[in-house]
Design an enzyme around this catalytic site. Structure first.
Site, PDB file in Angstrom:
ATOM      1  N   ASP A  67       0.815  -1.214   0.000  1.00 14.46           N
ATOM      2  CA  ASP A  67       0.000   0.000   0.000  1.00 14.46           C
ATOM      3  C   ASP A  67       0.849   1.265   0.000  1.00 14.46           C
ATOM      4  O   ASP A  67       2.063   1.215   0.202  1.00 14.46           O
ATOM      5  CB  ASP A  67      -0.967  -0.011   1.202  1.00 14.46           C
ATOM      6  CG  ASP A  67      -0.295  -0.393   2.516  1.00 14.46           C
ATOM      7  OD1 ASP A  67       0.945  -0.489   2.554  1.00 14.46           O
ATOM      8  OD2 ASP A  67      -1.013  -0.592   3.512  1.00 14.46           O
ATOM      9  N   ASN A 136      -7.874  -2.357  14.163  1.00  7.44           N
ATOM     10  CA  ASN A 136      -9.250  -2.651  13.749  1.00  7.44           C
ATOM     11  C   ASN A 136      -9.303  -3.871  12.827  1.00  7.44           C
ATOM     12  O   ASN A 136     -10.321  -4.133  12.204  1.00  7.44           O
ATOM     13  CB  ASN A 136      -9.876  -1.425  13.063  1.00  7.44           C
ATOM     14  CG  ASN A 136      -9.118  -1.016  11.807  1.00  7.44           C
ATOM     15  OD1 ASN A 136      -8.183  -1.691  11.394  1.00  7.44           O
ATOM     16  ND2 ASN A 136      -9.528   0.088  11.207  1.00  7.44           N
ATOM     17  N   HIS A 138      -7.394  -4.332  10.134  1.00  2.27           N
ATOM     18  CA  HIS A 138      -7.061  -4.113   8.719  1.00  2.27           C
ATOM     19  C   HIS A 138      -5.770  -4.829   8.347  1.00  2.27           C
ATOM     20  O   HIS A 138      -4.889  -5.036   9.186  1.00  2.27           O
ATOM     21  CB  HIS A 138      -7.038  -2.612   8.362  1.00  2.27           C
ATOM     22  CG  HIS A 138      -5.886  -1.838   8.904  1.00  2.27           C
ATOM     23  ND1 HIS A 138      -6.017  -0.603   9.490  1.00  2.27           N
ATOM     24  CD2 HIS A 138      -4.554  -2.098   8.942  1.00  2.27           C
ATOM     25  CE1 HIS A 138      -4.836  -0.152   9.844  1.00  2.27           C
ATOM     26  NE2 HIS A 138      -3.933  -1.035   9.531  1.00  2.27           N
ATOM     27  N   GLU A 143      -9.732  -1.787   5.129  1.00  2.00           N
ATOM     28  CA  GLU A 143     -10.381  -1.415   6.385  1.00  2.00           C
ATOM     29  C   GLU A 143     -11.662  -2.222   6.595  1.00  2.00           C
ATOM     30  O   GLU A 143     -12.209  -2.779   5.634  1.00  2.00           O
ATOM     31  CB  GLU A 143     -10.749   0.077   6.324  1.00  2.00           C
ATOM     32  CG  GLU A 143      -9.565   1.014   6.127  1.00  2.00           C
ATOM     33  CD  GLU A 143      -8.814   1.266   7.412  1.00  2.00           C
ATOM     34  OE1 GLU A 143      -8.994   0.531   8.391  1.00  2.00           O
ATOM     35  OE2 GLU A 143      -8.026   2.222   7.442  1.00  2.00           O
TER      36      GLU A 143
HETATM   37  C1  F6R Z   1       1.202  -1.068   6.140  1.00  3.09           C
HETATM   38  C2  F6R Z   1       0.230  -2.113   6.449  1.00  3.09           C
HETATM   39  C3  F6R Z   1      -0.643  -1.981   7.643  1.00  3.09           C
HETATM   40  C4  F6R Z   1       0.122  -2.269   8.921  1.00  3.09           C
HETATM   41  C5  F6R Z   1      -0.780  -2.147  10.134  1.00  3.09           C
HETATM   42  C6  F6R Z   1      -0.039  -2.393  11.441  1.00  3.09           C
HETATM   43  O1  F6R Z   1       1.877  -1.359   4.925  1.00  3.09           O
HETATM   44  O2  F6R Z   1       0.126  -3.058   5.721  1.00  3.09           O
HETATM   45  O3  F6R Z   1      -1.737  -2.840   7.511  1.00  3.09           O
HETATM   46  O4  F6R Z   1       0.640  -3.574   8.853  1.00  3.09           O
HETATM   47  O5  F6R Z   1      -1.345  -0.863  10.170  1.00  3.09           O
HETATM   48  O6  F6R Z   1       0.872  -1.344  11.617  1.00  3.09           O
HETATM   49  P1  F6R Z   1       1.945  -1.376  12.798  1.00  3.09           P
HETATM   50  O7  F6R Z   1       2.922  -2.450  12.443  1.00  3.09           O
HETATM   51  O8  F6R Z   1       2.576  -0.008  12.756  1.00  3.09           O
HETATM   52  O9  F6R Z   1       1.206  -1.664  14.055  1.00  3.09           O
END
Ligand code: F6R
Length: 236
Positions: A67, A136, A138, A143
């Site tokens: 992403d 959440n 994701h 989302e």
């Molecule tokens: C970013 C991604 C997100 C993160 C998620 C957890 O490329 O894929 O889904 O993996 O937001 O983020 P952290 O590791 O910062 O808790």
């Protein structure tokens, strides 16, 4: 599903890096799906170490990131391209031309989504996809929603995600409101998935994702359907 429950973030990072390294050793031209965020930083550090020691060769590896924010240029320090360059790519022997992140600055975002899906299918899909999980549920920027989005698409970020990411920006108002993300079908088509999670704050959502009902309201719950899912976590 295989779950490795580790004792510390350091152990999570080492185990995850060893799984990625094993994949690349067995298939040097691996197509590696990558994530950003704080969780994989330690894993990437371990991969850099293995590369420095001469134990891991990235020269034939291709990468596709999950992403990217919309409207944040590649050289902006909060772009995911910048994150990947600084946390991994600049420190290993990968050909920069083999690294791919969706272009959040593309004029035509819809065409960019189509280009990205085609790129992945031209690579014959992803061999190993690394994932983190949001509070959440994701994955990537998929989302909670009423349905699973299939392919790469533009998302309006939920307030909870904007709030969680505000720690990386000067203020919550500076956090972009939209992003490009691979869809659930693209992620699920990866031949192997490695989900990493660390921190007691991830415990509840990880349990819901792995053992709760499969629902687009918890996007990561779809991973229960994958036939080669490895989870490496320390959430106690
Ligand atoms: C970013 C991604 C997100 C993160 C998620 C957890 O490329 O894929 O889904 O993996 O937001 O983020 P952290 O590791 O910062 O808790």
């Amino acid at each position: 599903m295989r779950i490795y429950r580790m004792e510390s973030y350091q152990e999570v990072s080492r185990r995850a890096a060893n799984i990625i390294a094993a994949q690349i050793t067995l298939k040097p031209d691996t197509v590696l799906g990558l994530a950003t965020g704080s969780t994989p930083v330690g894993t990437y550090r371990q991969l850099i170490e293995l590369n420095k020691q001469g134990d891991l060769d990235f020269s034939c590896v291709k990468t596709v990131n999950l992403d990217e924010y919309c409207g944040v240029p590649a050289d902006h320090e909060q772009s995911y391209r910048y994150f990947m360059n600084h946390n991994l790519f600049n420190h290993i022997n990968i050909d920069p031309a083999n690294t791919n992140v969706p272009d959040g600055m593309a004029k035509d975002l819809q065409s960019e989504c189509e280009r990205y899906d085609k790129l992945i299918s031209d690579f014959n899909g992803i061999d190993l996809q690394v994932l983190g999980i949001g509070h959440n549920g994701h994955i990537g920027f998929n989302e909670p929603d009423d349905c699973f989005e299939k392919t790469t698409h533009v998302v309006e970020l939920k307030q909870s995600t904007i709030d969680a990411n505000s720690r990386f920006f000067a203020s919550v108002d500076n956090v972009p409101k939209r992003a490009l993300t691979m869809g659930i079908q693209t992620i699920m088509a990866a031949r192997k998935i490695l989900l990493i999670a660390s921190g007691a704050d991830k415990r509840k959502i990880l349990e819901r994702a792995l053992f709760g009902p499969i629902t687009p309201q918890v996007p990561a719950s779809v991973l229960q359907m994958h036939n080669d899912l490895t989870v490496v976590c320390c959430v106690d």
